[in-house]
Design an enzyme around this catalytic site. Structure first.
Site, short mmCIF file in Angstrom:
data_model
loop_
_atom_site.label_atom_id
_atom_site.label_comp_id
_atom_site.label_asym_id
_atom_site.label_seq_id
_atom_site.Cartn_x
_atom_site.Cartn_y
_atom_site.Cartn_z
N ASP A 147 37.50 40.45 51.71
CA ASP A 147 36.13 40.91 51.85
C ASP A 147 35.46 40.36 53.10
O ASP A 147 35.96 39.42 53.72
CB ASP A 147 35.32 40.48 50.62
CG ASP A 147 35.27 41.56 49.55
OD1 ASP A 147 35.77 42.67 49.79
OD2 ASP A 147 34.72 41.29 48.46
N TYR A 192 45.14 30.67 48.15
CA TYR A 192 43.80 30.63 48.71
C TYR A 192 43.25 29.21 48.64
O TYR A 192 43.55 28.47 47.69
CB TYR A 192 42.85 31.55 47.93
CG TYR A 192 42.93 33.01 48.31
CD1 TYR A 192 42.16 33.53 49.35
CD2 TYR A 192 43.75 33.89 47.61
CE1 TYR A 192 42.21 34.88 49.69
CE2 TYR A 192 43.82 35.24 47.95
CZ TYR A 192 43.04 35.72 48.98
OH TYR A 192 43.11 37.05 49.31
#
Length: 321
Positions: A92, A150
């Protein structure tokens, strides 16, 4: 002239802000999704790093500055024809990457070294291609992906101007001059309860027509104190759902601040009577979404590394953060 290295294509159109109106790129991208490699081309795997605060996400969007659009524009400008790329997944707006992976098909005359030179020039400072290698035709940046890692950076104090763009300062959520202690032990306890195979419906966004299962295998969720008020949360999974990492981190931050009990996190994993696709389903108010600025795609795992077991067949697992 002298650049016959890109996939041949007819009907090349002008690139406008990362979008190509009426171009052949939709057809080329469909070929990527079908695992089709055009005859006479070599598939290349490339790795890139980018500052997500400078882009409106990874995926090509009309009128928006995106990572994919910027790379494809560079390739188009050099090869004088459209060249489509396919990433390991979409990030995003505001989410950064140390090691995003994508693939493309080019003429074998363009060696990995030559392609790296092309991609290491002509890109903005916020985006760098760090490596290129030739791979078998069966390799697909998304379908061959077996896991991702992540990292999310939290500051339990105010951020300096040199930190603010790439972290989440919890001080911003507190009244001026007031600071709460951050309970790392409680956060680690809650993080351990997330490990394993669970239904992560409460920790993701799933559309009504989204075929993905909310069941995922979270293999790692470490909470590391780096000192000076810096906490880094690292998560590894076979596949992340949309906003899953940010929702898990945001909820863990609430635990650290004492707004949510650590035991409550485990209860959020219990399957409910309703699924996100059912009318009346509601997200639990304890779940909080962390902002994108602190999140970094740190690594993408593939089979040669022996980190995970089998190839993913998730039909829509390409938008994970």
């Amino acid at each position: 002239r002298g650049r016959p290295w890109a996939m041949p294509a007819k009907g090349t159109q002008t690139i406008i802000s990362g979008a190509r109106k009426g171009s052949v790129l939709p057809r080329l991208r469909a070929a990527f999704d079908a695992d089709h490699v055009p005859t006479g081309t070599q598939r290349m795997k490339a790795t890139c790093a980018y500052d997500g605060t400078e882009f409106q996400g990874w995926m090509l969007q009309p009128g928006a500055r995106t990572v994919q659009g910027t790379i494809e524009e560079r390739l188009h400008n050099f090869f004088k024809r459209p060249v489509a790329i396919a990433g390991s997944g979409r990030t995003d707006a505001g989410v950064s990457a140390r090691a995003q992976v994508f693939h493309l098909d080019i003429d074998p005359q363009c060696t990995p070294g030559k392609l790296l030179v092309v991609l290491q020039s002509g890109l903005p400072p916020a985006l760098r291609v760090t490596g290129v290698e030739a791979v078998p035709d069966s390799f697909h940046a998304r379908h061959s992906c077996l896991g991702k890692r992540y990292c999310y950076t939290i500051l339990t104090r105010q951020a300096s101007p040199f930190e603010a763009r790439w972290c989440w300062s919890l001080a911003e959520r507190m009244p001026c001059g007031q600071f709460r202690p951050f309970d790392l032990d409680a956060v680690r306890s809650a993080a351990r309860s997330l490990l394993g195979v669970h239904d992560f419906s409460q920790f993701c966004v799933i559309g009504k027509d989204d075929p993905r299962s909310p069941v995922r295998h979270l293999r790692r969720m470490d909470v590391d104190d780096h000192g000076d008020g810096r906490v880094v949360i690292t998560g590894e999974s076979d596949r992340f759902l949309y906003k899953q990492m940010r929702m898990m981190v945001g909820t863990l931050a609430q635990v650290g601040l004492g707004a949510v009990q650590a035991e409550r996190v485990a209860a959020l994993l219990a399957p409910g009577e309703l699924s996100p696709h059912d009318p009346g389903w509601r997200r639990h108010p304890a779940v909080y979404t962390a902002p994108p600025c602190g999140l970094v795609l740190d690594h993408v795992f593939y089979g040669a590394e022996g980190e995970y077991g089998t190839r993913s067949t998730d039909p829509a697992g390409d938008h994970d953060e």
